[in-house]
Every structure is written in C-alpha cells, then in structure tokens.
Design a protein around this motif. Structure first.
Motif, PDB file in Angstrom:
ATOM      1  N   ILE A   2      29.143  50.799   5.229  1.00 12.34           N
ATOM      2  CA  ILE A   2      30.402  50.508   4.538  1.00 12.34           C
ATOM      3  C   ILE A   2      30.142  49.422   3.500  1.00 12.34           C
ATOM      4  N   ALA A   3      30.632  49.619   2.289  1.00 13.90           N
ATOM      5  CA  ALA A   3      30.554  48.616   1.238  1.00 13.90           C
ATOM      6  C   ALA A   3      31.952  48.029   1.039  1.00 13.90           C
ATOM      7  N   PHE A   4      32.051  46.704   1.064  1.00 15.92           N
ATOM      8  CA  PHE A   4      33.349  46.031   1.021  1.00 15.92           C
ATOM      9  C   PHE A   4      33.485  45.136  -0.206  1.00 15.92           C
ATOM     10  N   ILE A   5      34.646  45.189  -0.843  1.00 10.83           N
ATOM     11  CA  ILE A   5      35.156  44.082  -1.654  1.00 10.83           C
ATOM     12  C   ILE A   5      36.395  43.588  -0.908  1.00 10.83           C
ATOM     13  N   GLY A   6      36.299  42.370  -0.379  1.00 10.53           N
ATOM     14  CA  GLY A   6      37.306  41.926   0.568  1.00 10.53           C
ATOM     15  C   GLY A   6      36.926  42.485   1.922  1.00 10.53           C
ATOM     16  N   SER A   7      36.038  41.808   2.610  1.00  6.96           N
ATOM     17  CA  SER A   7      35.474  42.336   3.858  1.00  6.96           C
ATOM     18  C   SER A   7      36.502  42.210   4.972  1.00  6.96           C
ATOM     19  N   VAL A   8      37.219  43.299   5.236  1.00  9.48           N
ATOM     20  CA  VAL A   8      38.407  43.255   6.088  1.00  9.48           C
ATOM     21  C   VAL A   8      38.115  42.810   7.513  1.00  9.48           C
ATOM     22  N   PHE A   9      36.878  42.999   7.987  1.00  9.85           N
ATOM     23  CA  PHE A   9      36.534  42.594   9.347  1.00  9.85           C
ATOM     24  C   PHE A   9      35.775  41.266   9.390  1.00  9.85           C
ATOM     25  N   SER A  10      35.717  40.571   8.266  1.00 10.37           N
ATOM     26  CA  SER A  10      35.011  39.294   8.206  1.00 10.37           C
ATOM     27  C   SER A  10      35.938  38.153   8.630  1.00 10.37           C
ATOM     28  N   PRO A  11      35.512  37.332   9.592  1.00  4.62           N
ATOM     29  CA  PRO A  11      36.345  36.175   9.950  1.00  4.62           C
ATOM     30  C   PRO A  11      36.443  35.171   8.805  1.00  4.62           C
ATOM     31  N   TRP A  12      35.399  35.108   7.959  1.00  2.00           N
ATOM     32  CA  TRP A  12      35.415  34.173   6.836  1.00  2.00           C
ATOM     33  C   TRP A  12      36.494  34.550   5.828  1.00  2.00           C
ATOM     34  N   TYR A  13      36.667  35.835   5.617  1.00  2.00           N
ATOM     35  CA  TYR A  13      37.718  36.305   4.705  1.00  2.00           C
ATOM     36  C   TYR A  13      39.092  35.977   5.283  1.00  2.00           C
ATOM     37  N   ARG A  14      39.236  36.160   6.589  1.00  2.00           N
ATOM     38  CA  ARG A  14      40.508  35.844   7.240  1.00  2.00           C
ATOM     39  C   ARG A  14      40.792  34.345   7.158  1.00  2.00           C
ATOM     40  N   TRP A  15      39.795  33.532   7.462  1.00  2.00           N
ATOM     41  CA  TRP A  15      39.983  32.081   7.434  1.00  2.00           C
ATOM     42  C   TRP A  15      40.254  31.568   6.025  1.00  2.00           C
ATOM     43  N   SER A  16      39.801  32.293   5.001  1.00  2.00           N
ATOM     44  CA  SER A  16      40.024  31.877   3.608  1.00  2.00           C
ATOM     45  C   SER A  16      41.443  32.153   3.144  1.00  2.00           C
ATOM     46  N   GLY A  17      42.210  32.883   3.946  1.00  2.00           N
ATOM     47  CA  GLY A  17      43.553  33.272   3.541  1.00  2.00           C
ATOM     48  C   GLY A  17      43.607  34.564   2.762  1.00  2.00           C
ATOM     49  N   ARG A  18      42.461  35.247   2.652  1.00  2.00           N
ATOM     50  CA  ARG A  18      42.364  36.539   1.965  1.00  2.00           C
ATOM     51  C   ARG A  18      42.857  36.477   0.513  1.00  2.00           C
ATOM     52  N   ARG A  19      42.657  35.353  -0.145  1.00  2.00           N
ATOM     53  CA  ARG A  19      43.159  35.209  -1.515  1.00  2.00           C
ATOM     54  C   ARG A  19      42.190  35.739  -2.568  1.00  2.00           C
ATOM     55  N   GLU A  20      40.891  35.753  -2.255  1.00  2.00           N
ATOM     56  CA  GLU A  20      39.890  36.154  -3.236  1.00  2.00           C
ATOM     57  C   GLU A  20      38.968  37.220  -2.642  1.00  2.00           C
ATOM     58  N   PRO A  21      39.345  38.479  -2.710  1.00  2.00           N
ATOM     59  CA  PRO A  21      38.489  39.518  -2.123  1.00  2.00           C
ATOM     60  C   PRO A  21      37.096  39.569  -2.739  1.00  2.00           C
TER      61      PRO A  21
END
Length: 281
Positions: A2-21
C-alpha cells in the motif's frame, strides 16, 4: 503493498492531528514466510516526490509506464524481523476500469478499482520471486476512517472468466455498505443484482471478527494468514462463488478497536517515523 499520502494507520499521523497528509507518507510492503518482512516507515514531506506518472516516498518509487505499474522497493523491515526488503514488482493490468464508488453519501470516502484483473511479477530480496495474478485499487478520503466507519470487510476473488469484489461496511450511524461487483477481462464493471449471502467466519488469533460473501451452504476458510493485528486481518481465503471454488484476498478492519488510544504506542513500534529523510539529489 500500500502506498500512502496521509498514512491512515500511522500513529504519528494521528498524533499530528492529521493536518498535513503530505508530511506523513509511506510505502507499506508485507512479505511472508521464513524471510518475511513488514515495512511501514512514516516519512516527512521532504521524502515525497510526485509527477503525473510517478510517486516516490523516500527510496521507493511507483512508476506508470503507460502499460505497467513498476514498483521499485527499497525499505527496511520493522520489528520483530529487521532487515532490508529490496527489489521490483511489475503489475500489468489486463484492462483499466473507469469506475469510482462512493463509500459515504457525501463521497468523503471513495473506492477506485483501477485494475482488478492484472498479472504481477515479483522479485524481492530476500527470497521472494514469483509470478501470478494481481490487483490494483485505491481508496481516497478527506476524513479519518474511524470517523465514519466501525467495521468493514473486503474481498477480491478471481473466477475462470471474471473477478468479483465484495465490499461490506458498517458506518457509525449504523447504515450499511453492501457492494458486490463483477469485473470482466475487458475492464467492464457491473454490480451484482443479487449478491451471495454474507457468512461469518472464524475469528483471527486477535479475535477480530471476519465475514465474507459466498454461495449458500459454502464454508469459507482461511488458507494462509498474511497479516494479523489487534484491529486488522489480511489473509488468503478459500470460498465458493457461483459453484466455483476460488482462493482470493480478504481483509477485515475493526475501526472501533483502532480508535482506542492504547493501540497507538503499540503501532509506533512497528511504524517508525523518519521525518527528516531527504533525497540526495
């Protein structure tokens, strides 16, 4: 893979507030067997390069040649099996579809089955070299999955003269997605008017519930587990559709579990963050 822009299963993306995919991209590759690896490095904006026909995150790159999707992989396995995963995957569609499906009424989540029937060549070190049938799709969304869904299951099953895909999901408002489509070798797609019934299956070792569609009286069962997590399962599944036995790809995703904060530190062990990775040129 799977190739992600905005890694939906990444805890780092969640902790960042999902503001910058674009600041949370990754190439997730999973291989199995004795030399299997799990790779899912969350990389920052500086690692992302895009053009009309290419998509690159860090040292790994996807390129569309006009006839083939060429995937050059150069990743590092996460715990517990560390080590390089490097090589090439070439996916050649039999045909490319023009279908896009809304998974929510406002199109906040959509599914795009680009090439449900394809041929694939795999040459990855260590120890993975084979050819077979492949599949290529994409999901797009402007909200987190757990904001709209509580559970979903998906399956893709090749038959003698076509491929069928089942997409069943429960939204948070308890409404349902019940999609069954048939894809023909020429790329034409049609919805199955009367889909097979939904059948419950044995739960995973993490007790994630699973279900799929199959002929009445059939007993679908896992053939080979590919990835198991407290909220997710991916496996090869043997089932029967229209009287034909088939083995296909199946996944189940429990988003109620994924929503739990306690899972995020666990995921961080498997999903390292390399925010400052930069291309050398």
């Amino acid at each position: 893979m799977i190739a992600f822009i905005g890694s939906v299963f990444s805890p780092w993306y969640r902790w960042s507030g999902r503001r910058e995919p674009q600041n949370h991209c990754c190439i997730n590759m999973v291989t199995t067997g004795t030399d299997g690896r799990f790779t899912m490095t969350d990389r920052g904006r500086s690692a992302l390069r895009q053009s009309r026909d290419s998509f690159q995150v860090g040292p790994s790159k996807l390129t569309w040649t006009g006839k083939e999707l060429v995937i050059d992989v150069d990743e590092w396995g996460a715990l517990p099996k560390l080590g390089k995963l490097k090589g090439r995957v070439v996916l050649t569609p039999r045909a490319v579809t023009g279908v896009e499906v809304r998974l929510t009424p406002d199109a906040g989540h959509t599914w795009r089955p680009f090439a449900p029937i394809a041929d694939v060549e795999v040459d990855l070190a260590p120890g993975h070299k084979w050819t077979g049938h492949g599949y290529f799709d994409a999901n797009f969304g402007d909200r987190a999955l757990e904001e709209d869904f509580s559970f979903w299951t998906w399956g893709r099953f090749p038959l003698r003269d076509r491929t069928v895909c089942f997409y069943d999901a429960t939204r948070l408002d308890r409404s349902k997605v019940a999609l069954a489509v048939q894809i023909n070798p020429d790329g034409s797609v049609c919805e199955i008017d009367t889909p097979p019934p939904l059948v419950k299956m044995k739960r995973t070792p993490w007790f994630v519930r699973r279900e799929t569609r199959c002929d009445p009286g059939a007993h679908p069962a896992g053939v080979y587990s590919l990835l198991e997590a407290p909220f997710y399962s991916r496996a090869l599944m043997r089932t029967q559709i229209d009287g034909e036995e088939t083995v296909g790809m199946h996944e189940a995703l429990d988003l109620v579990r994924f929503r739990q904060p306690v899972l995020k530190p666990m995921l961080a062990v498997r999903v390292p963050r390399r925010a400052g990775w930069k291309h050398k040129d």
